[in-house]
Design an enzyme around this catalytic site. Structure first.
Site, short mmCIF file in Angstrom:
data_model
loop_
_atom_site.label_atom_id
_atom_site.label_comp_id
_atom_site.label_asym_id
_atom_site.label_seq_id
_atom_site.Cartn_x
_atom_site.Cartn_y
_atom_site.Cartn_z
N TYR A 64 4.80 -1.80 -0.93
CA TYR A 64 4.32 -2.60 -2.05
C TYR A 64 5.09 -3.90 -2.19
CZ TYR A 64 0.65 0.40 -3.61
OH TYR A 64 -0.52 1.09 -3.66
N VAL A 100 -6.25 -5.85 -7.20
CA VAL A 100 -4.94 -5.67 -7.85
C VAL A 100 -4.02 -6.86 -7.57
CG1 VAL A 100 -5.05 -3.14 -7.78
CG2 VAL A 100 -4.01 -4.36 -5.86
N HIS A 116 -8.26 -1.27 -11.50
CA HIS A 116 -7.38 -0.57 -10.57
C HIS A 116 -5.91 -0.95 -10.77
CE1 HIS A 116 -10.85 0.40 -7.54
NE2 HIS A 116 -10.89 1.13 -8.63
N CYS A 127 8.24 7.28 -18.45
CA CYS A 127 7.99 6.87 -19.85
C CYS A 127 6.85 5.85 -19.97
CB CYS A 127 9.26 6.32 -20.48
SG CYS A 127 9.74 4.68 -19.90
N GLY A 186 -18.76 -9.86 -4.42
CA GLY A 186 -17.85 -9.41 -3.36
C GLY A 186 -17.51 -7.94 -3.41
ZN LIG Z 1 11.14 5.06 -18.13
#
Ligand SMILES: [Zn+2]
Length: 248
Positions: A64, A100, A116, A127, A186
């Site tokens: 990523y 994204v 997405h 959390c 697209g």
């Molecule tokens: Zn956290």
């Protein structure tokens, strides 16, 4: 465009644009694969999953990081830029995107629903706190950084096998059901929730414009179909809309 009755565009107040990978492609981003790089041959299905993150969080995080770099280097293309103008051409415009990469946002679109998720944010898997992805990557490129709660940060995107955010999805359906003009751009429209949104908009009587080089399962429903890449078709369509919406 000769046989198309522009009255439906002239009178449309609420407009939804649904965009997919084809829009980012012209910015050099193929949904998952950028130009070159170590990760070129990796299969997204093997990295963009909760299982992959559990098995090897560092590997997924590094991938990523590379995708974030690739997206950061890419520039919004004429389709992204033209769609920003639509916000001033229609009273209400919402862009719903499957992408994204954050390019709609960077182009300047304000009314945006990223179904997405986004590469530009990281989210704590425990959390739910979110933070800027660039800052999280600056903290660590090798392993996902830890949150103050003790959880790990992960990209704030929807992975294969995960559900779409329910609030985001129901807003998308509401908007599709109440718009007068629905424009898909697209996207092959075969992937959920594209198909559902088009059906809902069509059933509610919205005018449907499809912009995609190849036909999709919904092409027959289209009131207007533009068989061209988004970067060509959207600026042209924008010119027409400007003309159609001018008070006469
Ligand atoms: Zn956290």
């Amino acid at each position: 465009m000769a046989s198309f009755d522009p009255d439906r565009i002239r009178t449309a107040e609420r407009v939804v644009v649904f965009s997919g990978a084809g829009v980012s492609k012209e910015s050099g981003l193929d949904t998952f694969r950028g130009a070159g790089g170590l990760w070129e041959r990796m299969r997204p299905e093997e990295l963009a999953t909760p299982q992959a993150f559990r098995r090897d969080p560092g590997k997924v995080w590094r991938w990523y990081g590379w995708r974030w770099d690739t997206a950061a280097k890419a520039e919004p293309n004429p389709a992204h830029l033209a769609l920003v103008e639509w916000e001033s051409l229609f009273p209400e415009l919402l862009v719903i995107t499957q992408n994204v990469d954050g390019l709609h946002r960077r182009a300047g679109t304000r009314s945006l629903l990223e179904v997405h998720g986004t590469l530009l944010r990281a989210r704590c898997e425990r959390c739910g706190r979110t933070r800027d992805m660039g800052e999280a990557l600056a903290e660590s490129r090798e392993e996902p950084p830890a949150c103050s709660c003790g959880g790990r940060f992960r990209p704030a995107v929807v992975w294969f096998g995960e559900n779409l955010d329910e609030a985001v999805l129901s807003r998308a359906y509401e908007e599709a059901a109440s718009c007068e003009l629905f424009v898909s751009v697209g996207t092959s429209s075969t992937v959920y929730p594209a198909a559902g949104l088009i059906e809902v908009a069509h059933r509610a009587g919205a005018c449907f414009i499809e912009v995609n080089p190849e036909p999709t399962p919904f092409s027959d429903l289209a009131d207007l179909r533009l068989a061209a890449p988004a970067g060509e078709a959207i600026p042209k369509l924008t010119e027409e809309i400007r003309r159609w919406r001018q008070p006469s």
